[in-house]
Write a protein that holds these residues in place. Structure first.
Motif, short mmCIF file in Angstrom:
data_model
loop_
_atom_site.label_atom_id
_atom_site.label_comp_id
_atom_site.label_asym_id
_atom_site.label_seq_id
_atom_site.Cartn_x
_atom_site.Cartn_y
_atom_site.Cartn_z
N LYS A 13 -24.99 -8.15 -2.70
CA LYS A 13 -25.48 -6.77 -2.65
C LYS A 13 -25.38 -6.23 -1.23
O LYS A 13 -25.02 -5.08 -1.00
N ARG A 14 -25.67 -7.09 -0.26
CA ARG A 14 -25.56 -6.68 1.15
C ARG A 14 -24.10 -6.38 1.50
O ARG A 14 -23.82 -5.49 2.28
N ILE A 15 -23.18 -7.14 0.91
CA ILE A 15 -21.76 -6.88 1.14
C ILE A 15 -21.39 -5.52 0.57
O ILE A 15 -20.66 -4.75 1.20
N LEU A 16 -21.90 -5.21 -0.63
CA LEU A 16 -21.63 -3.89 -1.23
C LEU A 16 -22.17 -2.77 -0.37
O LEU A 16 -21.58 -1.69 -0.30
N MET A 17 -23.31 -3.00 0.29
CA MET A 17 -23.92 -1.98 1.15
C MET A 17 -23.27 -1.96 2.54
O MET A 17 -23.70 -1.22 3.41
N ASN A 18 -22.26 -2.85 2.73
CA ASN A 18 -21.55 -2.95 4.00
C ASN A 18 -22.48 -3.32 5.16
O ASN A 18 -22.35 -2.79 6.26
N SER A 19 -23.40 -4.21 4.88
CA SER A 19 -24.31 -4.68 5.94
C SER A 19 -24.38 -6.20 5.95
O SER A 19 -25.46 -6.78 5.93
N ILE A 20 -23.21 -6.82 5.96
CA ILE A 20 -23.16 -8.28 5.93
C ILE A 20 -23.48 -8.89 7.30
O ILE A 20 -24.03 -9.97 7.39
N PHE A 21 -23.15 -8.20 8.37
CA PHE A 21 -23.33 -8.75 9.70
C PHE A 21 -24.73 -8.45 10.24
O PHE A 21 -24.89 -7.77 11.25
N THR A 22 -25.71 -8.99 9.55
CA THR A 22 -27.11 -8.79 9.95
C THR A 22 -27.84 -10.12 9.93
O THR A 22 -27.38 -11.10 9.32
N GLU A 23 -28.99 -10.13 10.56
CA GLU A 23 -29.82 -11.34 10.58
C GLU A 23 -30.31 -11.69 9.17
O GLU A 23 -30.46 -12.87 8.82
N SER A 24 -30.51 -10.69 8.34
CA SER A 24 -30.94 -10.91 6.96
C SER A 24 -29.89 -11.71 6.18
O SER A 24 -30.23 -12.61 5.42
N ILE B 166 -21.34 -15.87 10.43
CA ILE B 166 -21.86 -14.51 10.29
C ILE B 166 -22.78 -14.18 11.46
O ILE B 166 -22.75 -13.06 12.00
N ARG B 167 -23.59 -15.14 11.89
CA ARG B 167 -24.48 -14.92 13.04
C ARG B 167 -23.67 -14.60 14.29
O ARG B 167 -23.95 -13.63 15.00
N ASP B 168 -22.63 -15.41 14.55
CA ASP B 168 -21.79 -15.17 15.72
C ASP B 168 -21.03 -13.86 15.62
O ASP B 168 -20.92 -13.11 16.60
N ALA B 169 -20.52 -13.56 14.41
CA ALA B 169 -19.79 -12.30 14.22
C ALA B 169 -20.72 -11.10 14.42
O ALA B 169 -20.31 -10.10 15.02
N SER B 170 -21.96 -11.20 13.95
CA SER B 170 -22.88 -10.08 14.13
C SER B 170 -23.25 -9.91 15.60
O SER B 170 -23.40 -8.79 16.09
N TYR B 171 -23.32 -11.03 16.33
CA TYR B 171 -23.58 -10.96 17.77
C TYR B 171 -22.43 -10.24 18.48
O TYR B 171 -22.66 -9.34 19.30
N PHE B 172 -21.19 -10.61 18.14
CA PHE B 172 -20.03 -9.97 18.76
C PHE B 172 -19.93 -8.50 18.35
O PHE B 172 -19.55 -7.65 19.15
N LYS B 173 -20.29 -8.19 17.10
CA LYS B 173 -20.27 -6.80 16.63
C LYS B 173 -21.28 -5.97 17.42
O LYS B 173 -20.98 -4.83 17.82
N GLN B 174 -22.45 -6.53 17.69
CA GLN B 174 -23.46 -5.80 18.49
C GLN B 174 -22.95 -5.55 19.90
O GLN B 174 -23.16 -4.48 20.45
N GLU B 175 -22.28 -6.55 20.47
CA GLU B 175 -21.75 -6.37 21.83
C GLU B 175 -20.69 -5.27 21.86
O GLU B 175 -20.67 -4.46 22.77
N VAL B 176 -19.82 -5.26 20.84
CA VAL B 176 -18.78 -4.24 20.78
C VAL B 176 -19.41 -2.85 20.58
O VAL B 176 -19.01 -1.90 21.22
#
Length: 161
Positions: A76-87, A147-157
């Protein structure tokens, strides 16, 4: 059809498959009780194992069903396009830990069968299941880390832009 639409359709198809798998798992759990009586009647010398093995099977099915439900939330998170989150990372870690926790009832089942029916083919199935549970747990843990590392890099970008 755009890439996003294809991903959405694929995700919905996977979610539908998981719902079917949840229903099949629940039906299998219900059928286990009757099967345990049939096995006890066919093997009276193993009747004393009916309840412990049934409880272990229910625990394993419960772990599997909870993992499927957590996977539904993750999709469901993927459908909402919010996969790169701590949740999302927490969902993946929970699935990982539950799969690894499933090794404990399998170890109990191995011990029970070893003590009562030494050399049974059931032990091979238990060992293979434990390897499967461990592998699944490690794979989901790896995905959580990715996913944790990707979300970290996404936040930096996002902060750079």
């Amino acid at each position: 059809m755009s890439h996003n639409q294809r991903n959405c359709i694929l995700t919905i198809a996977i979610m539908s498959g998981l719902i079917v798998l949840i229903i099949v798992s629940i039906i299998a759990g219900i059928m286990l009780r009757e099967l345990s009586f049939d096995v006890a009647r066919a093997n009276p010398e193993l009747t004393h194992l009916r309840i412990p093995v049934l409880v272990i099977c229910y625990v394993l099915i419960s772990i599997f069903i909870v993992n499927l439900i957590l996977a539904e939330f993750l999709l469901k998170r993927i459908l909402m396009n919010s996969i790169f989150t701590e949740s999302s990372v927490r969902f993946l870690k929970a699935i990982s830990y539950l799969f690894m926790l499933g090794i404990l009832p399998l170890a109990a089942l191995f011990i029970i069968t070893e003590l009562n029916v030494s050399g049974s083919i059931t032990q091979i199935y238990v060992i293979l299941s434990a390897v499967l549970y461990l592998t699944a747990g490690l794979i989901f843990r790896l995905w959580a880390n990715l996913i944790r590392d990707a979300s970290y890099f996404k936040q930096e970008v996002d902060m750079t832009v």
